[in-house]
Design a protein around this motif. Sequence first.
Motif, PDB file in Angstrom:
ATOM      1  N   GLY A  82       0.808  -1.215   0.000  1.00 13.52           N
ATOM      2  CA  GLY A  82       0.000   0.000   0.000  1.00 13.52           C
ATOM      3  C   GLY A  82       0.840   1.262   0.000  1.00 13.52           C
ATOM      4  O   GLY A  82       0.541   2.213  -0.712  1.00 13.52           O
ATOM      5  N   ILE A 112     -11.525   4.504  -3.992  1.00 12.00           N
ATOM      6  CA  ILE A 112     -11.770   4.513  -2.553  1.00 12.00           C
ATOM      7  C   ILE A 112     -13.241   4.251  -2.263  1.00 12.00           C
ATOM      8  O   ILE A 112     -13.582   3.574  -1.295  1.00 12.00           O
ATOM      9  N   THR A 116     -13.138  -1.681   0.325  1.00 16.65           N
ATOM     10  CA  THR A 116     -11.869  -2.412   0.296  1.00 16.65           C
ATOM     11  C   THR A 116     -12.107  -3.920   0.320  1.00 16.65           C
ATOM     12  O   THR A 116     -11.474  -4.673  -0.406  1.00 16.65           O
ATOM     13  N   ALA A 120     -11.075  -6.657  -2.374  1.00 18.72           N
ATOM     14  CA  ALA A 120     -10.260  -7.804  -2.000  1.00 18.72           C
ATOM     15  C   ALA A 120     -10.941  -9.104  -2.407  1.00 18.72           C
ATOM     16  O   ALA A 120     -10.288 -10.021  -2.923  1.00 18.72           O
ATOM     17  N   ILE A 138      -5.567  -6.480  -0.222  1.00 16.82           N
ATOM     18  CA  ILE A 138      -5.708  -5.482   0.849  1.00 16.82           C
ATOM     19  C   ILE A 138      -4.759  -4.309   0.598  1.00 16.82           C
ATOM     20  O   ILE A 138      -5.102  -3.152   0.795  1.00 16.82           O
ATOM     21  N   GLY A 141      -6.145  -2.019  -2.065  1.00 17.88           N
ATOM     22  CA  GLY A 141      -7.213  -1.207  -1.489  1.00 17.88           C
ATOM     23  C   GLY A 141      -6.643  -0.081  -0.641  1.00 17.88           C
ATOM     24  O   GLY A 141      -7.095   1.060  -0.682  1.00 17.88           O
ATOM     25  N   MET A 142      -5.594  -0.421   0.113  1.00 17.99           N
ATOM     26  CA  MET A 142      -4.959   0.565   0.980  1.00 17.99           C
ATOM     27  C   MET A 142      -4.247   1.633   0.145  1.00 17.99           C
ATOM     28  O   MET A 142      -4.232   2.816   0.505  1.00 17.99           O
ATOM     29  N   GLN A 196      -3.618   1.989   9.060  1.00 20.38           N
ATOM     30  CA  GLN A 196      -3.960   1.099   7.950  1.00 20.38           C
ATOM     31  C   GLN A 196      -3.499  -0.324   8.212  1.00 20.38           C
ATOM     32  O   GLN A 196      -4.136  -1.287   7.784  1.00 20.38           O
ATOM     33  N   ALA A 203      -8.982  -6.733   7.950  1.00 14.76           N
ATOM     34  CA  ALA A 203      -9.516  -7.124   6.641  1.00 14.76           C
ATOM     35  C   ALA A 203      -9.136  -8.568   6.321  1.00 14.76           C
ATOM     36  O   ALA A 203      -9.958  -9.329   5.798  1.00 14.76           O
ATOM     37  N   GLU A 321     -15.314  -1.175   7.451  1.00 12.68           N
ATOM     38  CA  GLU A 321     -15.770  -0.034   6.672  1.00 12.68           C
ATOM     39  C   GLU A 321     -15.918   1.203   7.548  1.00 12.68           C
ATOM     40  O   GLU A 321     -15.456   2.278   7.222  1.00 12.68           O
ATOM     41  N   ILE A 324     -12.847   2.870   8.297  1.00  8.11           N
ATOM     42  CA  ILE A 324     -12.181   3.633   7.240  1.00  8.11           C
ATOM     43  C   ILE A 324     -12.867   4.973   7.032  1.00  8.11           C
ATOM     44  O   ILE A 324     -12.236   5.992   6.870  1.00  8.11           O
ATOM     45  N   ARG A 328     -11.664   8.756   5.705  1.00  6.91           N
ATOM     46  CA  ARG A 328     -11.942   9.181   4.340  1.00  6.91           C
ATOM     47  C   ARG A 328     -12.501  10.579   4.330  1.00  6.91           C
ATOM     48  O   ARG A 328     -12.123  11.413   3.536  1.00  6.91           O
TER      49      ARG A 328
END
Lengths: 347, 266
Positions: A82, A112, A116, A120, A138, A141-142, A196, A203, A321, A324, A328
């Motif tokens: 990531g 984003i 994620t 995945a 993962i 996604g990161m 993360q 995750a 989620e 995150i 975000r």
Amino acid sequence: MSRRRSLHLGIGLTLVLLLAAAVVVSYLWLPFAPDDTSGGRLSPPGDGHLLGTDKLGRDLFTQLLLGGRIAFATGIGAVAVGSLLGVSFGLLAGFATRWLDDAAAVALDILIAFPTLLLAMIIVAGAGASLGAAILAIGIGMAAIVARLTRVLVKQVLAREYITAARVAGISWPRIVASHILPNIAPTLMVNLALQAGLAVLAEASLSYLGLGTPPPNASWGRMLFEAQATALTAPVAALAPGIALVALVIGLNLTADGLRDLTDPTRRRARTATSPASSTSPATTPETAATPASEPAAATAASATAAATATASAAASAAERDISPRRAAGADGVAEPSDPTGRSER
Amino acid sequence: MSLLSVDSLGVRDQSGRSLVSDVSFAVEPGDRIGLIGESGSGKSLTALAVMGLLPPGLTASGGIELDGVDMIRAPERRRTGVRGRVASVVFQEPLTALDPLMTAGRQIAGPLRRFQGMKGAALDEAVRAALDEVRLTDTDRIARAYPHQLSGGQRQRVAIAMALACRPKLLIADEPTTALDVTVQAEILDLLDRLVDVHGTALLFITHDLPVVARVARQAHVLRAGRVVESGPITELIAHPTDPYTRTLVDSARRFDAALRGAHDD
């Protein structure tokens, strides 16, 4: 603020290092062989089995240690993937101007906005369930989240006068990136990466829980939770142990992230030695993120009814989620984008 | 050939609005030129254009030649070669012009290491000499200090040391005293005055403050709304301002002086 911070760092690092030490020990010594089923099915703790055995008769503590390897591998691997992808792309996007900049921002937003875990799952579904695929998935996604943060941070730093001062001094762009931009975005990035890492561990557990992570016979905390849920009422330790381990690691990483802020910033380093720090400015991220994974063992034990399998999965998924989304939002709104990246408008 | 010649410089933004137009002046080696103007008059943009560092979205027209290099059209490599070695800038706000995560010593060492290939003990020695030169005592502590650990005046001295480290032929001072206390202002002005004298550096001094520019510059150009409205020797500008804007500048400076004197008499 700062005294609490160093307390966070102390507790966080202690948790992470204790778990890391256990993982290191697992490479040198295991209480039982991973496939030793001599303990009898679902036996309670005792008789050499510190936490008892699982439904196949394997030693739970051994499984827990092996799962720790996977958790750490995921955390480290996903952060490596990531940060490498995210920081490089974020740097490029940070330097982009006009339509290229807009295009990069939109692309990152779309990536984003894609959950994620779903991303995945798609990657794992395509590449087959393996630890590598899970880490890659993962990590990618990161990377989107890291890239967006990097992009905004780079734009912010580019708007600073010391960048103009460095250019005025005749310093080339690569050198400015290496000696001014990267050091100045590193503190924020490192805090985010530590957070993360916790999310990545969570995750992977979710993926494994769904059967999309590390395939058997490797023990993953997520799959241990899944396997234990049918017997959670009769043998609660089997569900509690991986749940608690997971929570400890994620909380440890989150607290470490919070404490890291102090260490990397010289202006805060001075503040730490000050006698009466104000406590109101401490960001809310830690309590918030720490509270979320705490729902994990509760969810796991509640899932003892087999029908609730998907419910737990979605709880884990939504936990990830929820975890995150506040950042975000912060990434999107927290930093105003300068319209003038060199920051030298006429005064 | 002039060290710097600016020939009917124009700067426009993306929408085509003109921010600077038809600005022309020249700086000879050792000259001291003042650029006077209020906020938004285009004086800082002119300085950035001279360095070839206009913010993205702004375009320059006309001609700027700095030590023989076309700072508008020459390739980036050539323009980078001029920056720091031929011309250098001291900015208004020394806190933001210094990297907060880099010690003062390392920031001064940067250009010395790159352009003069110094390292090790020689570099340490040069950094200390540079700090000495800007009248900073306790050089060891200051070299190891981060910008936030220094006072405003100390920071500006560090910024000046950085700008002069590679002995540029031209120093552009963009409101270098505006962010400082009045007493510190006077010290910094004296310091600049002495340093450009000692090294024979040409000085382009940008300010909105007439009394300040009168102290350090000989020639001055008055900018208003992106145009030069008046030029000439600074004493002439103060004694016989012809442009209405210059006259208001001089009048307000006089009123300020009178107020000070009045307060003294009481």
